[in-house]
Design a protein around this motif. Sequence first.
Motif, PDB file in Angstrom:
ATOM      1  N   LEU A 220       0.728  -1.167  -0.064  1.00  0.00           N
ATOM      2  CA  LEU A 220       0.060   0.228   0.147  1.00  0.00           C
ATOM      3  C   LEU A 220       0.813   1.232   0.158  1.00  0.00           C
ATOM      4  N   ALA A 221       0.788   1.877  -1.093  1.00  0.00           N
ATOM      5  CA  ALA A 221       1.728   3.256  -1.194  1.00  0.00           C
ATOM      6  C   ALA A 221       1.232   4.108  -0.183  1.00  0.00           C
ATOM      7  N   PRO A 222       2.126   4.858   0.382  1.00  0.00           N
ATOM      8  CA  PRO A 222       1.872   6.069   1.305  1.00  0.00           C
ATOM      9  C   PRO A 222       0.869   7.046   0.680  1.00  0.00           C
ATOM     10  N   GLU A 223       0.882   7.355  -0.446  1.00  0.00           N
ATOM     11  CA  GLU A 223      -0.037   8.179  -1.118  1.00  0.00           C
ATOM     12  C   GLU A 223      -1.148   7.744  -1.192  1.00  0.00           C
ATOM     13  N   SER A 224      -1.327   6.437  -1.446  1.00  0.00           N
ATOM     14  CA  SER A 224      -2.839   5.700  -1.455  1.00  0.00           C
ATOM     15  C   SER A 224      -3.259   5.636  -0.266  1.00  0.00           C
ATOM     16  N   LEU A 225      -2.712   5.572   0.985  1.00  0.00           N
ATOM     17  CA  LEU A 225      -3.316   5.349   2.146  1.00  0.00           C
ATOM     18  C   LEU A 225      -3.686   6.913   2.529  1.00  0.00           C
ATOM     19  N   LEU A 226      -3.265   8.019   2.289  1.00  0.00           N
ATOM     20  CA  LEU A 226      -3.661   9.292   2.459  1.00  0.00           C
ATOM     21  C   LEU A 226      -4.780   9.535   1.560  1.00  0.00           C
ATOM     22  N   TYR A 227      -4.879   8.870   0.264  1.00  0.00           N
ATOM     23  CA  TYR A 227      -5.912   9.150  -0.485  1.00  0.00           C
ATOM     24  C   TYR A 227      -7.102   8.519  -0.015  1.00  0.00           C
ATOM     25  N   ARG A 228      -7.122   7.278   0.624  1.00  0.00           N
ATOM     26  CA  ARG A 228      -8.037   6.606   1.446  1.00  0.00           C
ATOM     27  C   ARG A 228      -8.557   7.548   2.645  1.00  0.00           C
ATOM     28  N   LEU A 229      -8.038   8.237   3.172  1.00  0.00           N
ATOM     29  CA  LEU A 229      -8.374   8.782   4.438  1.00  0.00           C
ATOM     30  C   LEU A 229      -9.009  10.066   4.120  1.00  0.00           C
ATOM     31  N   TYR A 230      -8.221  10.851   3.248  1.00  0.00           N
ATOM     32  CA  TYR A 230      -8.963  12.291   2.809  1.00  0.00           C
ATOM     33  C   TYR A 230      -9.109  12.643   1.439  1.00  0.00           C
ATOM     34  N   HIS A 231      -9.558  11.554   0.841  1.00  0.00           N
ATOM     35  CA  HIS A 231      -9.738  11.999  -0.650  1.00  0.00           C
ATOM     36  C   HIS A 231     -11.009  13.001  -0.934  1.00  0.00           C
ATOM     37  N   GLU A 232     -12.051  12.781   0.101  1.00  0.00           N
ATOM     38  CA  GLU A 232     -13.177  13.676  -0.068  1.00  0.00           C
ATOM     39  C   GLU A 232     -12.956  15.043   0.283  1.00  0.00           C
ATOM     40  N   GLN A 233     -11.806  15.088   1.115  1.00  0.00           N
ATOM     41  CA  GLN A 233     -11.482  16.428   1.534  1.00  0.00           C
ATOM     42  C   GLN A 233     -10.746  17.229   0.844  1.00  0.00           C
ATOM     43  N   GLY A 234      -9.526  16.274  -0.015  1.00  0.00           N
ATOM     44  CA  GLY A 234      -8.625  16.747  -0.865  1.00  0.00           C
ATOM     45  C   GLY A 234      -7.306  16.881  -0.175  1.00  0.00           C
ATOM     46  N   VAL A 235      -6.282  15.919  -0.362  1.00  0.00           N
ATOM     47  CA  VAL A 235      -5.129  16.013   0.434  1.00  0.00           C
ATOM     48  C   VAL A 235      -4.072  16.150  -0.683  1.00  0.00           C
ATOM     49  N   THR A 236      -3.208  16.865  -0.062  1.00  0.00           N
ATOM     50  CA  THR A 236      -1.714  17.077  -0.993  1.00  0.00           C
ATOM     51  C   THR A 236      -0.575  16.583  -0.245  1.00  0.00           C
ATOM     52  N   ALA A 237       0.055  15.685  -1.046  1.00  0.00           N
ATOM     53  CA  ALA A 237       1.149  15.012  -0.517  1.00  0.00           C
ATOM     54  C   ALA A 237       2.555  15.798  -0.828  1.00  0.00           C
ATOM     55  N   TYR A 238       3.541  15.958  -0.065  1.00  0.00           N
ATOM     56  CA  TYR A 238       4.712  16.652  -0.469  1.00  0.00           C
ATOM     57  C   TYR A 238       5.933  15.697  -0.620  1.00  0.00           C
ATOM     58  N   PRO A 239       6.948  16.086  -1.284  1.00  0.00           N
ATOM     59  CA  PRO A 239       8.050  15.392  -1.394  1.00  0.00           C
ATOM     60  C   PRO A 239       8.500  14.476  -0.089  1.00  0.00           C
ATOM     61  N   GLY A 240       8.596  13.332  -0.207  1.00  0.00           N
ATOM     62  CA  GLY A 240       9.066  12.604   1.093  1.00  0.00           C
ATOM     63  C   GLY A 240      10.637  12.798   1.233  1.00  0.00           C
ATOM     64  N   VAL A 241      10.934  12.412   2.628  1.00  0.00           N
ATOM     65  CA  VAL A 241      12.449  12.348   2.927  1.00  0.00           C
ATOM     66  C   VAL A 241      12.586  10.864   3.293  1.00  0.00           C
ATOM     67  N   GLU A 242      13.448  10.338   2.703  1.00  0.00           N
ATOM     68  CA  GLU A 242      14.002   9.075   2.696  1.00  0.00           C
ATOM     69  C   GLU A 242      14.867   8.913   4.028  1.00  0.00           C
ATOM     70  N   LEU A 243      14.620   7.805   4.756  1.00  0.00           N
ATOM     71  CA  LEU A 243      15.192   7.497   6.008  1.00  0.00           C
ATOM     72  C   LEU A 243      16.195   6.351   5.813  1.00  0.00           C
ATOM     73  N   THR A 244      17.402   6.515   6.746  1.00  0.00           N
ATOM     74  CA  THR A 244      18.427   5.471   6.745  1.00  0.00           C
ATOM     75  C   THR A 244      18.911   5.433   8.279  1.00  0.00           C
ATOM     76  N   ARG A 245      19.353   4.177   8.457  1.00  0.00           N
ATOM     77  CA  ARG A 245      19.880   3.763   9.584  1.00  0.00           C
ATOM     78  C   ARG A 245      21.241   4.553   9.883  1.00  0.00           C
ATOM     79  N   HIS A 246      21.498   5.357  11.126  1.00  0.00           N
ATOM     80  CA  HIS A 246      22.714   5.911  11.452  1.00  0.00           C
ATOM     81  C   HIS A 246      23.111   5.518  12.796  1.00  0.00           C
ATOM     82  N   CYS A 247      24.469   5.603  12.836  1.00  0.00           N
ATOM     83  CA  CYS A 247      25.065   5.795  14.269  1.00  0.00           C
ATOM     84  C   CYS A 247      26.170   6.342  14.301  1.00  0.00           C
TER      85      CYS A 247
END
Length: 294
Positions: A220-247
């Motif tokens: 389930l793509a993240p944008e698809s989940l947001l669309y499921r939740l708020y498609h009737e109200q209109g939702v805008t997804a902005y560019p994502g930030v990729e996460l990495t493991r750091h130490c």
Amino acid sequence: MTHTDDLVLPFQVKSLMARGRLVRLGPVIHDILSRHDYPAPVSALLAEAVALAALLGSALKFEGRFILQTKTDGPVDLIVADFAAPHGVRGYARYDLARLAALDKPSQADLLGKGYLAMTVDQGSDMDRYQGIVPLEGISLAQAADIYFAQSEQIPTRLKLASGPLTTRDGTHWRAGAIMVQHLPGEGGHSADETAADQWNTAALLLDTVEDHELLDPQLAPESLLYRLYHEQGVTAYPGVELTRHCSCSRTAVERMIGNFPADDRAAMVHDGAITVTCEFCSSVYAFAPDAFA
């Protein structure tokens, strides 16, 4: 379309005066957990802590760190999870195996016991730290974060956390997810009128419908989940930030730390002819000859 895993995805629902972030952790959280032999309940708890740290820390607008730490009297008496801007996460848990084994299907409240959750913003050596503390007693991490926002930030906030193992033909892999929505003040900073209250209630109630499997499902793509939740109200997804493991550990840093100890203390650290240090976060092992510090 962004990546499905290991990212923070900001979004906004303008018609509801709401903004939020969605966190998905796949290979990164599995990497963090697989470096330790944690029992499943501990892995699940730490995975949610790391997801929460990413959810809150990704709001930083500078090169700093967001540190989430619990200190309690429960079977899991210490958790540390942090987000290092702009995209690094790590985590560590300390637990009592005997006390843990005595519990049957423990809840997060059972694992944590009584103590506190501290959330610290570290802006660097030249800036003051900001810290918020929430008592932990019979509540989950998500509930503690809700209390933090109600008391410290005073911004209407709703969030959900989830974690769990996913079993495929390739084996079992840990996953974690988190989502948060917040109410945006209206013009002039005033948002207490009836319309604003209705907007916030709608945004929060829709977020409450998110199920754990939706936060964890790699299909389930993240944008698809947001669309499921708020498609009737209109939702805008902005560019994502990729996460990495750091130490932050390294051979040079560990060597410098050992070199700062008095000679007698270093002598007491020698076992089998070497001084050995293991990083609690990533389990990397660093061994040094005692005469290296002469």
